[in-house]
Design a protein around this motif. Structure first.
Motif, PDB file in Angstrom:
ATOM      1  N   ALA A  38       0.826  -1.207   0.000  1.00 51.75           N
ATOM      2  CA  ALA A  38       0.000   0.000   0.000  1.00 51.75           C
ATOM      3  C   ALA A  38       0.864   1.262   0.000  1.00 51.75           C
ATOM      4  CB  ALA A  38      -0.931   0.007   1.210  1.00 51.75           C
ATOM      5  N   ASP A  39       2.035   1.202   0.678  1.00 56.11           N
ATOM      6  CA  ASP A  39       2.955   2.348   0.684  1.00 56.11           C
ATOM      7  C   ASP A  39       3.424   2.684  -0.725  1.00 56.11           C
ATOM      8  OD1 ASP A  39       2.998   2.699   3.506  1.00 56.11           O
ATOM      9  OD2 ASP A  39       4.550   1.159   3.705  1.00 56.11           O
ATOM     10  N   LEU A  40       3.411   1.671  -1.604  1.00 51.11           N
ATOM     11  CA  LEU A  40       3.861   1.854  -2.982  1.00 51.11           C
ATOM     12  C   LEU A  40       2.710   2.056  -3.947  1.00 51.11           C
ATOM     13  CD1 LEU A  40       6.552  -0.968  -3.021  1.00 51.11           C
ATOM     14  CD2 LEU A  40       6.906   1.491  -2.695  1.00 51.11           C
ATOM     15  N   PRO A  49      -0.041  -9.008   0.268  1.00 50.19           N
ATOM     16  CA  PRO A  49       1.176  -8.381   0.790  1.00 50.19           C
ATOM     17  C   PRO A  49       2.093  -9.368   1.500  1.00 50.19           C
ATOM     18  CG  PRO A  49      -0.719  -7.724   2.089  1.00 50.19           C
ATOM     19  CD  PRO A  49      -1.243  -8.484   0.899  1.00 50.19           C
ATOM     20  N   ALA A  50       1.553 -10.464   2.043  1.00 44.73           N
ATOM     21  CA  ALA A  50       2.390 -11.435   2.743  1.00 44.73           C
ATOM     22  C   ALA A  50       3.319 -12.165   1.785  1.00 44.73           C
ATOM     23  CB  ALA A  50       1.525 -12.433   3.491  1.00 44.73           C
ATOM     24  N   PRO A 140       4.172   8.208   2.043  1.00 47.90           N
ATOM     25  CA  PRO A 140       3.353   9.267   2.651  1.00 47.90           C
ATOM     26  C   PRO A 140       3.365   9.209   4.182  1.00 47.90           C
ATOM     27  CG  PRO A 140       2.194   8.276   0.808  1.00 47.90           C
ATOM     28  CD  PRO A 140       3.424   7.445   1.042  1.00 47.90           C
ATOM     29  N   GLY A 141       3.631   8.024   4.753  1.00 43.57           N
ATOM     30  CA  GLY A 141       3.679   7.864   6.202  1.00 43.57           C
ATOM     31  C   GLY A 141       5.078   7.974   6.786  1.00 43.57           C
ATOM     32  N   GLY A 142       6.036   8.414   5.996  1.00 39.50           N
ATOM     33  CA  GLY A 142       7.418   8.543   6.476  1.00 39.50           C
ATOM     34  C   GLY A 142       8.322   7.515   5.823  1.00 39.50           C
ATOM     35  N   TRP A 143       9.553   7.460   6.267  1.00 36.58           N
ATOM     36  CA  TRP A 143      10.546   6.543   5.709  1.00 36.58           C
ATOM     37  C   TRP A 143      10.305   5.140   6.238  1.00 36.58           C
ATOM     38  CZ3 TRP A 143      13.827   7.908   1.898  1.00 36.58           C
ATOM     39  CH2 TRP A 143      13.993   9.269   1.672  1.00 36.58           C
TER      40      TRP A 143
END
Length: 167
Positions: A38-40, A49-50, A140-143
């Motif tokens: 989701a970060d990507l 995702p697993a 978007p949520g940081g590194w």
């Protein structure tokens, strides 16, 4: 885009948070610091995702682990079998290019296993020297951690001994 020095500070903070979470045995925090599909912007409805090869990890002496499931299982296993662990990071270097950051460091690790006898708090402490590379990606949520690769530092033999000295 943030200023370069701010990026370095944020990556240093994310790297420190990773090691502090490991020291506390905080699995949820460790998991939150790893990159997710989701970060990507990957649609998790159609992408498990697993099983995703989005992240990778190499612990000293282990094979390459890929995907969040494998990587996070490895940390759960390590935390379940380590009663005490502390990281003293040295030689920390951060390099940021765009949305990718690389942190290299030496992990001076002090760890202890289960107590060998009833009534003892902790087994003997063991020190280990490991060099690590942590790759982060800006989200978007940081590194977030994208990859962790750690290799043991082999001890050098003492070269001061004289081979001609009689036993």
């Amino acid at each position: 885009m943030t200023a370069p020095h701010t990026d370095v500070e944020q990556v240093e903070a994310a790297n420190t948070a990773f090691y502090e979470a490991l020291e506390r045995g905080d699995f949820e925090e460790v998991a939150s610091l790893w990159l997710t599909p989701a970060d990507l912007g990957v649609d998790e409805t159609y992408h498990d995702p697993a099983d995703s090869g989005v992240v990778s990890c190499v612990h000293p002496g282990w094979p390459v682990l890929t995907g969040r499931g494998e990587v996070l299982r490895s940390y759960a296993l390590i935390m379940a079998n380590t009663d005490y662990i502390q990281f003293f990071l040295t030689d920390v270097h951060v390099s940021v290019t765009g949305d990718t950051a690389v942190v290299t460091c030496t992990e001076n690790i002090l760890s202890g296993g289960p107590a060998p006898k009833a009534g003892e708090e902790l087994g003997p402490l063991v020190g280990q020297l490991v060099v690590a590379t942590n790759v982060f990606r800006r989200t978007p949520g940081g590194w977030k951690l994208w990859s962790h690769h750690a290799s043991p530092v082999l001890a050098e033999e003492d070269e001061t001994e004289d081979d001609d000295t009689p036993d």
